[in-house]
Design a protein around this motif. Structure first.
Motif, mmCIF file in Angstrom:
data_model
loop_
_atom_site.group_PDB
_atom_site.id
_atom_site.type_symbol
_atom_site.label_atom_id
_atom_site.label_comp_id
_atom_site.label_asym_id
_atom_site.label_seq_id
_atom_site.Cartn_x
_atom_site.Cartn_y
_atom_site.Cartn_z
ATOM 1 N N ARG A 127 165.304 -18.106 -6.885
ATOM 2 C CA ARG A 127 165.130 -17.377 -8.145
ATOM 3 C C ARG A 127 164.795 -18.299 -9.315
ATOM 4 N NH1 ARG A 127 167.659 -12.351 -7.953
ATOM 5 N NH2 ARG A 127 166.608 -12.041 -9.945
ATOM 6 N N GLU A 128 164.435 -19.532 -9.006
ATOM 7 C CA GLU A 128 164.281 -20.529 -10.069
ATOM 8 C C GLU A 128 163.150 -20.216 -11.042
ATOM 9 O OE1 GLU A 128 163.512 -23.493 -6.929
ATOM 10 O OE2 GLU A 128 161.871 -24.113 -8.250
ATOM 11 N N GLY A 129 162.169 -19.399 -10.586
ATOM 12 C CA GLY A 129 161.043 -19.091 -11.457
ATOM 13 C C GLY A 129 161.303 -17.892 -12.374
ATOM 14 N N ASP A 130 162.395 -17.174 -12.131
ATOM 15 C CA ASP A 130 162.690 -15.987 -12.953
ATOM 16 C C ASP A 130 163.169 -16.404 -14.342
ATOM 17 O OD1 ASP A 130 162.221 -14.839 -10.547
ATOM 18 O OD2 ASP A 130 164.162 -13.825 -10.376
ATOM 19 N N ARG A 131 162.799 -15.556 -15.319
ATOM 20 C CA ARG A 131 163.257 -15.849 -16.680
ATOM 21 C C ARG A 131 164.777 -15.707 -16.781
ATOM 22 N NH1 ARG A 131 158.868 -14.580 -20.838
ATOM 23 N NH2 ARG A 131 157.045 -14.425 -19.503
ATOM 24 N N TYR A 132 165.356 -16.572 -17.604
ATOM 25 C CA TYR A 132 166.808 -16.599 -17.767
ATOM 26 C C TYR A 132 167.345 -15.233 -18.171
ATOM 27 C CZ TYR A 132 171.398 -17.858 -19.597
ATOM 28 O OH TYR A 132 172.753 -17.916 -19.850
ATOM 29 N N ARG A 133 166.586 -14.542 -19.050
ATOM 30 C CA ARG A 133 167.115 -13.275 -19.569
ATOM 31 C C ARG A 133 167.220 -12.187 -18.500
ATOM 32 N NH1 ARG A 133 161.985 -11.681 -23.179
ATOM 33 N NH2 ARG A 133 160.726 -10.773 -21.530
ATOM 34 N N THR A 134 166.560 -12.387 -17.361
ATOM 35 C CA THR A 134 166.653 -11.396 -16.286
ATOM 36 C C THR A 134 167.816 -11.701 -15.338
ATOM 37 O OG1 THR A 134 165.221 -12.605 -14.744
ATOM 38 C CG2 THR A 134 164.126 -11.138 -16.319
ATOM 39 N N TYR A 135 168.496 -12.779 -15.571
ATOM 40 C CA TYR A 135 169.584 -13.188 -14.675
ATOM 41 C C TYR A 135 170.825 -12.309 -14.848
ATOM 42 C CZ TYR A 135 167.863 -17.541 -12.591
ATOM 43 O OH TYR A 135 167.210 -18.447 -11.830
ATOM 44 N N SER A 136 171.535 -12.084 -13.742
ATOM 45 C CA SER A 136 172.841 -11.417 -13.830
ATOM 46 C C SER A 136 173.837 -12.422 -14.408
ATOM 47 C CB SER A 136 173.306 -10.991 -12.444
ATOM 48 O OG SER A 136 173.618 -12.143 -11.676
ATOM 49 N N LEU A 137 175.007 -11.911 -14.812
ATOM 50 C CA LEU A 137 176.044 -12.780 -15.379
ATOM 51 C C LEU A 137 176.444 -13.888 -14.393
ATOM 52 C CD1 LEU A 137 177.007 -12.199 -18.196
ATOM 53 C CD2 LEU A 137 179.102 -11.215 -17.247
ATOM 54 N N GLY A 138 176.539 -13.487 -13.105
ATOM 55 C CA GLY A 138 176.926 -14.457 -12.073
ATOM 56 C C GLY A 138 175.868 -15.549 -11.925
ATOM 57 N N MET A 139 174.593 -15.163 -12.005
ATOM 58 C CA MET A 139 173.513 -16.150 -11.905
ATOM 59 C C MET A 139 173.520 -17.057 -13.132
ATOM 60 S SD MET A 139 170.652 -13.562 -10.419
ATOM 61 C CE MET A 139 169.249 -14.651 -10.342
ATOM 62 N N LYS A 140 173.789 -16.479 -14.303
ATOM 63 C CA LYS A 140 173.869 -17.305 -15.525
ATOM 64 C C LYS A 140 174.982 -18.347 -15.395
ATOM 65 C CE LYS A 140 171.849 -14.049 -18.737
ATOM 66 N NZ LYS A 140 172.031 -12.888 -19.600
ATOM 67 N N GLN A 141 176.093 -17.891 -14.829
ATOM 68 C CA GLN A 141 177.222 -18.812 -14.656
ATOM 69 C C GLN A 141 176.838 -19.925 -13.678
ATOM 70 O OE1 GLN A 141 179.633 -20.266 -15.871
ATOM 71 N NE2 GLN A 141 181.410 -18.957 -15.633
ATOM 72 N N ARG A 142 176.130 -19.548 -12.601
ATOM 73 C CA ARG A 142 175.727 -20.572 -11.631
ATOM 74 C C ARG A 142 174.706 -21.535 -12.237
ATOM 75 N NH1 ARG A 142 173.781 -18.022 -6.423
ATOM 76 N NH2 ARG A 142 173.645 -16.034 -7.502
#
Ligand SMILES: Nc1ncnc2c1ncn2[C@@H]1O[C@H](COP(=O)(O)OP(=O)(O)OP(=O)(O)O)[C@@H](O)[C@H]1O
Length: 308
Positions: A127-142
């Motif tokens: 998921r490294e190419g996805d924009r940060y704002r589309t990340y779930s809370l768990g992905m943001k934490q990771r």
């Protein structure tokens, strides 16, 4: 050389001149390797301790060491070996995860080649190419954890990393912590929720009101503590009979909790039958970290100012 990566002795933190004591003579020993849980109820002093270890707050007493070096005195020398997520770093919402990390790497003088490895370590490679704002809370934490992994730390300190996450997010973080521990990073992870953390911890420190209550390997802390749950029609009479037989009896709302020590459960049945009392249920209850924790903290009065 000490094999403790984090060590605190008699650590104190009093806030203000009339001092609310957040940390009250805390001893802490975190061994090298594996995952170490730093557990305690809300307001027991976990965040304050971590902030002091990282030089973000000043202690009012006691000593601390990281990798055997006294801190905060030698913090500049050891900080390169420590990664910490205490507060969420600021990422640019419209940038991808990779672009955000590359920016941080460049700013920190770190080889951008580390970015791919860090994303892989937290399971975000796909998921490294996805924009940060589309990340779930768990992905943001990771991603926040990936940012601190850029410098390839030997010790990773995570303060309540599962806060605010849904069960799927909690599971992701847990799997990531387990994987990091297996890769040789020493992980110190704080939490007030035991069930979330027990499965991934090799050792734990349990604190209450700024003091150490118990410390050691999880398997040792939960060992030898099988209790029995007894449901019987006349619980008070049954409790008296069993106590006369030398069994330790705890009175719960809908059952009796029996600590048999070296005795066999047959002795319970025999003692009760001798008084014409017949158990409806007698089942072993395995001790887990949650019950150790509750037992240790149940006598602790609520911490003033601590969240519920
Ligand atoms: N800056 C501050 N000024 C005054 N009191 C503070 C300050 N920071 C923390 N405290 C108090 O110190 C105590 C310990 O707080 P701390 O945040 O370290 O606990 P914690 O174990 O991390 O709790 P939680 O699980 O809720 O994060 C609490 O009573 C808190 O209200």
């Amino acid at each position: 050389m000490s094999d403790l990566v984090v060590e605190a002795r008699g650590l104190r933190k009093d806030f203000g001149s009339h001092g609310r004591t957040a940390v009250d003579g805390l001893d802490l020993s975190v061994p090298r390797g594996g995952v170490h849980g730093f557990l305690g109820p809300n307001g027991s002093g976990k965040t304050t301790t971590i902030r002091m270890l990282l030089g973000l707050a000043r202690s009012t007493g006691g000593t601390m060491r990281l990798f055997g070096e006294p801190v905060p005195e030698r913090l500049p020398e050891v900080m390169g070996r420590v990664g910490a997520v205490v507060e969420s770093p600021k990422f640019t919402p419209t940038f991808s995860a990779r672009a955000n990390l590359e920016l941080l790497a460049r700013a920190g003088g770190i080889d951008v080649k580390r970015v791919g490895a860090a994303l892989h370590q937290v399971g975000l490679s796909g998921r490294e190419g996805d924009r940060y704002r589309t990340y779930s809370l768990g992905m943001k934490q990771r991603l926040a954890i990936a940012a601190t992994l850029l410098k390839d730390p030997e010790l990773l300190i995570l303060d309540e990393p599962t806060n605010g996450l849904d069960p799927a997010g909690i599971r992701e973080i847990r799997e990531m912590i387990r994987a990091l521990g297996a890769q040789g990073v020493t992980v110190l992870v704080s939490s007030h929720i035991l069930a979330e953390i027990q499965q991934v911890c090799d050792s734990v420190s349990i604190i209450g009101r700024g003091r150490l209550l118990a410390e050691g390997r999880v398997d040792e802390l939960v060992a030898g503590g099988t209790t029995y749950r007894l449901v019987v029609s006349q619980p008070e009479r049954a409790a008296g009979v069993l106590e006369d037989a030398g069994i330790v009896v705890g009175r719960e709302a809908d059952h009796l909790a029996l600590d048999l020590g070296d005795r066999e459960p047959e002795e319970v049945a025999r003692a009760l039958a001798g008084h014409d009392l017949w158990p409806r249920e007698l089942t072993p209850v395995r001790r887990d970290l949650e019950s150790v924790f509750l037992q240790l903290t149940s006598t602790e009065p609520p911490v003033p100012g601590g969240a519920a």
